[in-house]
Each structure stands twice: as structure tokens, then as C-alpha cells.
Design a protein around this motif. Sequence first.
Motif, PDB file in Angstrom:
ATOM      1  N   ILE A  95      41.110  14.163   2.932  1.00  0.00           N
ATOM      2  CA  ILE A  95      41.811  15.368   2.465  1.00  0.00           C
ATOM      3  C   ILE A  95      40.959  16.329   3.026  1.00  0.00           C
ATOM      4  CG2 ILE A  95      42.293  16.797   0.321  1.00  0.00           C
ATOM      5  CD1 ILE A  95      43.145  14.245  -0.732  1.00  0.00           C
ATOM      6  N   GLY A  96      41.785  16.967   3.586  1.00  0.00           N
ATOM      7  CA  GLY A  96      41.024  18.461   3.978  1.00  0.00           C
ATOM      8  C   GLY A  96      38.925  18.924   5.171  1.00  0.00           C
ATOM      9  N   ASP A  97      38.362  19.343   4.534  1.00  0.00           N
ATOM     10  CA  ASP A  97      37.192  18.859   4.549  1.00  0.00           C
ATOM     11  C   ASP A  97      36.113  18.915   3.649  1.00  0.00           C
ATOM     12  OD1 ASP A  97      36.824  21.486   3.324  1.00  0.00           O
ATOM     13  OD2 ASP A  97      37.451  22.826   5.009  1.00  0.00           O
ATOM     14  N   PRO A  98      34.604  18.694   4.236  1.00  0.00           N
ATOM     15  CA  PRO A  98      34.626  18.902   2.582  1.00  0.00           C
ATOM     16  C   PRO A  98      34.142  20.040   1.578  1.00  0.00           C
ATOM     17  CG  PRO A  98      32.829  18.825   4.399  1.00  0.00           C
ATOM     18  CD  PRO A  98      33.817  18.525   4.626  1.00  0.00           C
ATOM     19  N   ALA A  99      34.191  20.974   1.268  1.00  0.00           N
ATOM     20  CA  ALA A  99      34.604  21.993   0.643  1.00  0.00           C
ATOM     21  C   ALA A  99      35.924  21.446  -0.170  1.00  0.00           C
ATOM     22  CB  ALA A  99      34.679  23.648   1.188  1.00  0.00           C
ATOM     23  N   VAL A 100      36.845  21.250   0.815  1.00  0.00           N
ATOM     24  CA  VAL A 100      38.197  21.009  -0.197  1.00  0.00           C
ATOM     25  C   VAL A 100      37.556  19.852  -1.167  1.00  0.00           C
ATOM     26  CG1 VAL A 100      40.914  20.136   0.132  1.00  0.00           C
ATOM     27  CG2 VAL A 100      39.315  22.459   1.181  1.00  0.00           C
ATOM     28  N   ARG A 101      36.759  19.341  -0.618  1.00  0.00           N
ATOM     29  CA  ARG A 101      37.103  17.706  -1.465  1.00  0.00           C
ATOM     30  C   ARG A 101      36.241  17.590  -2.654  1.00  0.00           C
ATOM     31  NH1 ARG A 101      37.100  15.229   3.846  1.00  0.00           N
ATOM     32  NH2 ARG A 101      35.131  14.732   3.747  1.00  0.00           N
ATOM     33  N   ASN A 102      35.239  18.297  -2.661  1.00  0.00           N
ATOM     34  CA  ASN A 102      34.005  19.142  -3.379  1.00  0.00           C
ATOM     35  C   ASN A 102      34.994  19.971  -4.467  1.00  0.00           C
ATOM     36  OD1 ASN A 102      31.656  17.674  -3.363  1.00  0.00           O
ATOM     37  ND2 ASN A 102      32.178  17.924  -1.161  1.00  0.00           N
TER      38      ASN A 102
END
Length: 261
Positions: A95-102
Amino acid sequence: MYNFDIETPSTVKDAVAALKQEDAQPLSGGQTLIPTMKQRLAMPSALVSLKGIDEMRGICEDDDGRLCIGGSTTHAEVAAGAGTYPALAALAGQIGDPAVRNRGTIGGSVANNDPAACYPAAVLASGATVTTDRREIAADDYFQGMFTTALEEGEIVTEVKFPVPEKAAYMKFEQPASRFALVGVFVAKYPDGVRVAVTGASEEGVFRWSKAEAALSSDFSGAALDGLSLSGDGMINDLHGSGDYRAHLVKVMTKRAVEAA
């Protein structure tokens, strides 16, 4: 952005009470709501943050062997902690990128029911149960169309309970800029049959491909899908792909999911 109030309750009970304010809206990961507010497409006067509610976070297994994930659990936490359901963990990791996943949460995604989101396919294909502060809702009854669910006003997704299948896989053909699913297919094989859920393709949001389910329940192999096809009618038609193209991708991604499972 504009001025608004924010509440930070520590319990579900307090969150429910806060949401009784006029024009109040729950805030989970904010990956959809905040951009929407910036564009003035939504203008709640108050946000009720669910991030600080410990009872809505975490992953465990219940007495029925279901994988239970709290509504405020982030995508990154699901990717790292859903080891007993590898296909679900792999989905979360895409899903998305690391910022979105966190920041983003499973409860927020399921409540929003974006037509191109990944989690709705996993929830529907798994025959999961969506638990709220008021009741439990079967996946087949929960999703009711694009951005539409069975949730009532002020109702909060507190947990999602996943029966763990014998085999499963998720295959996503992603739109490279947004990383949303242009088409995503989740296939799950259970002792009583196979469930296939498709996201990103239909104008009505996530749906089950019943013909594929019947074929795969008799023969769980990519070859079982050879004689099947879907119509492009009712599929999303935009600058990223026509309805016919998406219908074609559904079959391709379903076959890949079966082979991966």
C-alpha cells in the motif's frame, strides 16, 4: 486548510461521545480525509482522532483461529505482524509508500471504502467480519458500493476479524503515480470453497467474481479460468484505462493470484 477543533479520546466510549458533536468526523490515519479537507470537499467542524485508543490497536488470534486486527493498526504494523496470514501481510506491504503505510490504518481504509483501495478486496475475499462500536457486520453485507458501506453515522470500525484460508494471494496492477490498484484481485481458498474479490475495476466498488469462484472451487488452477471473461460494462473508464481493459486485467490478475497462492 481552515480552522477546526480536534478531540483526542483515549477510549472507544469517549470517541463515540465526541462524535455526537455537530459536524464531527472520525480521524484515523488521515490519508484520505486530510487531502479532502484541504480541497474543501469535506469541512467537518471537529475531528475525533482514533490514533490514541489502545484498545483499537494490535493484532491477535481469537478462539476461532481468526486473525483479529484493531481498527487503528497501521498498514506497516499489519505488514510486519500478520504472519499467520501471509497474503494479507503482503497486501499491506504494497500500500502506498512508507509514509502512507506508517500513518494509514486498516479501519480508516475499510470505513472509507475507496473503489481502488486494497483492503476491501482482502476483507471481502476472506469473508471477514467488520466489528464496530455497535455490532458485527459480515463482509458480504458491509460493502454497498463506491465509498458506501453499512456504517451508520458516528459508527466506528474497531476491529476486523479474518478467517485464515488454506491458500491465498493478492495481485495488484497498480497505477504508478498513486500506487492505488488499477485492478487488484484477492483469491482465498477455504475448505468450503474459493472466494475471489476484485478492487479498482468496478464503478460499484469492490465485488466478488462468482464465476471464477465456482470454477476455482472445482479446480484451483489458473487453467480453470481459461473459458471465463468479464464485460467491460460497469467497469471504471478513465484516463488510466478503459472498462474493457480493466475487465481483461481482472482475469489476468486472478490467474496470477491463483498461481501465486
